[in-house]
Design an enzyme around this catalytic site. Structure first.
Site, PDB file in Angstrom:
ATOM      1  N   GLU A 127       0.819  -1.222   0.000  1.00 45.01           N
ATOM      2  CA  GLU A 127       0.000   0.000   0.000  1.00 45.01           C
ATOM      3  C   GLU A 127       0.848   1.265   0.000  1.00 45.01           C
ATOM      4  OE1 GLU A 127      -3.363   2.281   2.724  1.00 45.01           O
ATOM      5  OE2 GLU A 127      -2.437   0.455   3.455  1.00 45.01           O
ATOM      6  N   ASP A 128       1.961   1.270   0.757  1.00 43.15           N
ATOM      7  CA  ASP A 128       2.692   2.516   1.006  1.00 43.15           C
ATOM      8  C   ASP A 128       3.977   2.676   0.197  1.00 43.15           C
ATOM      9  OD1 ASP A 128       0.773   3.171   2.827  1.00 43.15           O
ATOM     10  OD2 ASP A 128       1.887   2.475   4.574  1.00 43.15           O
TER      11      ASP A 128
END
Length: 737
Positions: free
Chosen positions: A89-90
């Protein structure tokens, strides 16, 4: 890209080494090497990335992995997934990179966690279903997600106030019930207390202070209570650990609210726990009952407060004996008796089963529940939050056990009715159900079942499902099956509802504009206009108060029409000030004369000036004010969090607000006169209606009063409680009951 300083790198390494210490002796070298590899990879991927608190982001995955290892007791695969859970996600890495480096199992868990990222609001309408799909595939995803939420709650202080309230409400609304259902009692309690701390900081600190002030007295009572038990157990040859646990701040506060009692009136603030170190040759059940016998020889038990969760464990695997006994100083004390295995499962829930059973042959208590989830997910409802409402019914309620005519036991949520049981047994049985027999007595579909009932379901070939059944069905399965039967009719109901709403607007000479529809949706606490049309079409919503709901626009239009028509739009005529859009970044100030923007008070909780409140933006110009602890706010925060704003009262002195109080006490001559005198003279409060009923020397009063603010209400309640004979004074939020 900015990299971490040497000091930050050292800090990260120290925290990781602290984490490794808790893993010592738990895993072999191969598993420890996988964990090491996952940390190094995640650390490199998050280089330079910081949390809102300014702390390196990698500290969060380390903390989550520690919760997964220690609090949940999961294995190396789960720990690796926890360390990697934010990478996809990051950072720029993809799921395929995770699979190539750590294998398919870890990648599948990380994929599930990535899909669950973000908040549970309208922008992620299908998040819940994704989560439950993952749960029915691999429960470890949800366990890691709960660990992730626990660490986020522990570090919530760096967030903005309105974000704190939203995250805390979301935690109470979904994560606490999930933790409860998975048997994670220690985590559930911590999540509740952390949510309470951020939603109601003043009340939280007050209860914490009162617990601290009573600590010395409490310890004395505990020691006095357990001394004879410990001596007797030792003499009888039992190897037991006798401890005590405090009720959580949140549980104490909830009980104070629910029972309308003070802190000092709560008798079960602490419970005694006896953990038996089990002997393999003797059954655990027998050992626990032997200890129960010893306890009840010393202290007299309360007959209606013995709970046997060993013979019939809770659905989440919880096993224990609970008994409430009369202590040495006239205090009721709850005693919990369990073996060390049962205690481990009570603390660590689902994960602890792996340590005591061969998971390949063990028919897990959660399997039937997960199977129910699979059934529910087959429903194609587009409204994920309607689905959430139904699903939550099965998460958090206490359970009852009922029996079929043949003696088979079926577990259902407390509050379940005959129709819930019928659908639990079989869909066709539910569709054809006309009632039931309990103890040879005929009961209707809506009859609420009691623990231990033996129920014979009665059917008829002529029976068909009815929408009215939704009003008294209380399990997700029954509600889902009833709705399925009416899916074909849904379009008809929506069209009919739309037509009825348009007719209602025509009747009051108002347009069925988007803003007016939004006001109706907000007033009835729905999620969208389709749900509004459907509920109106099915007859669940009455439109008789539509004019009141859409508000004060008519008056302004009339004034404007008068000015233009009769004054010719003269330049000297004062113009109507245009309404301002509400700034969501600032607290919405509630003034007695609200000029630029309008607000209304929610009917579900009827807040009064001075009480902690939040605002819900029904549109850009109108705010509906709810009490912070209103159940509807939890729902709104979860699915429309972006429309919740902070709200603060200014001084309210002129206007007064209808408030309802219930009184209970012992009847005596002149007590009604004293009550009315305190109300009318003491604080100059006006009464709308006062009703008193007396029976066998006990009276009950129902008062409708006009109150200026929360301070006046608090003062009034305090004065009423001081009247001789009055035992209880409580506020009733619902004015229509």
């Amino acid at each position: 890209m900015q990299h971490f300083t040497q000091a930050e790198i050292g800090y990260i390494e120290d925290r990781y080494q602290d984490f490794l210490k808790v893993l010592k002796g738990k895993f072999d070298e191969g598993r420890l090497a996988r964990i090491e590899k996952a940390f190094r990879f995640s650390n490199a991927a998050h280089d330079g990335i910081k949390r809102k608190s300014g702390e390196p982001f990698i500290i969060h995955p380390i903390a989550v992995a520690k919760i997964v290892a220690v609090d949940l007791g999961l294995g190396a695969t789960s720990i690796v997934a926890a360390l990697l859970h934010d990478v996809v996600e990051d950072t720029e890495y993809r799921l395929s990179d995770i699979e190539n480096m750590f294998g398919e199992r870890v990648a599948r868990i990380v994929d599930g966690l990535t899909k669950l990222s973000g908040d549970f609001d309208a922008r992620h309408a299908l998040t819940l279903k994704k989560m439950l799909m993952t749960l029915s595939d691999d429960v470890r995803v949800i366990l890691i997600k709960i660990a992730d939420r626990l660490h986020n709650m522990r570090t919530l202080d760096s967030m903005l106030p309105h974000k704190k309230i939203k995250i805390a409400a979301e935690t109470l609304f979904l994560y606490v019930p999930l933790a409860h259902r998975l048997g994670l009692y220690a985590i559930k309690n911590e999540l509740e207390d952390l949510s309470f701390k951020h939603k109601h900081p003043d009340e939280y600190n007050q209860i914490l202070l009162m617990l601290h002030n009573q600590e010395e007295k409490r310890n004395y009572l505990v020691n006095e209570f357990i001394r004879p038990i410990v001596e007797k157990l030792k003499n009888e040859g039992f190897d037991c650990a006798v401890t005590h646990r405090l009720k959580t701040c949140y549980s104490i506060w909830r009980k104070m609210q629910k029972k309308s009692v003070t802190f000092n009136e709560i008798y079960d603030i602490l419970a005694i726990r006896i953990v038996v170190r089990s002997v393999p040759e003797i059954s655990e059940k027998r050992q626990c009952f032997d200890v129960l016998s010893i306890v009840t020889d010393i202290y007299k038990p309360k007959p209606d407060r013995i709970r046997d969760w060993i013979t019939t464990p809770k659905a989440n695997g919880y096993e224990s004996l609970h008994v409430t006994v009369m202590g040495p100083q006239g205090n009721w004390v709850e005693v919990q008796i369990r073996t060390d295995r049962m205690d481990d499962i009570a603390e660590h829930g689902f994960a602890a089963h792996y340590r005591y059973k061969d998971i390949r042959t063990f028919e897990n208590e959660l399997d039937p529940w997960i199977e129910q989830i699979r059934e529910l997910l087959q429903s194609n409802d587009s409204d994920a939050f309607e689905f959430l409402d139904d699903f939550k019914l099965n998460l958090y309620s206490s359970e009852i056990n009922v029996f079929t005519p043949k003696g088979d036991m079926i577990s259902l949520p407390q509050g379940s009715t005959v129709i819930d049981l019928a659908y639990e047994i079989h869909t066709d049985l539910g569709n054809k159900c006309i009632g039931a027999k309990i103890n040879l007595k005929l009961v209707p579909l809506s009859h609420v079942l009691q623990n231990g009932d033996q129920v014979e379901i009665l059917t008829s070939e002529n029976q068909v499902p009815k929408l009215d059944w939704l009003k008294f069905s209380n399990t997700a399965k029954a509600r889902g099956k009833i709705k399925d039967a009416f899916k074909i009719e849904k379009a008809k109901h929506t069209e009919k509802g739309k037509q009825l709403i348009e007719e209602a607007f025509n009747h009051i000479k108002e347009p069925a504009s988007a803003n007016n529809i939004k006001k109706l949706v907000a007033h009835h606490n729905l999620n969208n206009r389709d749900q509004l049309y459907s509920e109106v079409g099915m007859g669940f919503i009455d439109l008789k108060d539509i004019k009141e709901i859409i508000g004060k626009k008519s008056e302004n239009k009339l004034v404007k029409y008068w000015n233009i028509t009769f004054w010719g739009g003269n330049k000297n005529t004062p113009e109507i000030a245009p309404t301002k859009k509400i700034d969501q970044k600032k607290p919405f100030l509630l003034k007695e004369t609200q000029d630029d923007t309008s607000f209304s008070l929610a009917k579900c909780c009827n807040p009064i000036p001075g009480e902690p409140v939040v605002g819900y933006l029904s549109n850009e110009e109108h705010v509906i004010i709810h009490k912070v602890d209103c159940p509807e706010v939890a729902k709104l925060l979860t699915n429309q969090g972006e429309n919740i704003i902070r709200a603060e009262w200014t001084k309210f002195k002129r206007q007064s607000y209808l408030t309802r109080l219930n009184l209970e006490g012992f009847d005596r001559l002149g007590i009604v006169h004293e009550v009315t005198t305190v109300i009318s003279k003491g604080l100059n409060i006006n009464m709308r209606s006062v009703k008193f009923d007396t029976h066998d020397g006990i009276f009950k009063g129902d008062l409708f009063l006009y109150i200026h603010n929360a301070e006046d209400l608090k003062s009034l309640i305090s004065r009423l409680k001081n009247i001789k004979g009055i035992e209880n004074v409580s506020r009733v939020e619902n004015l229509n009951e």
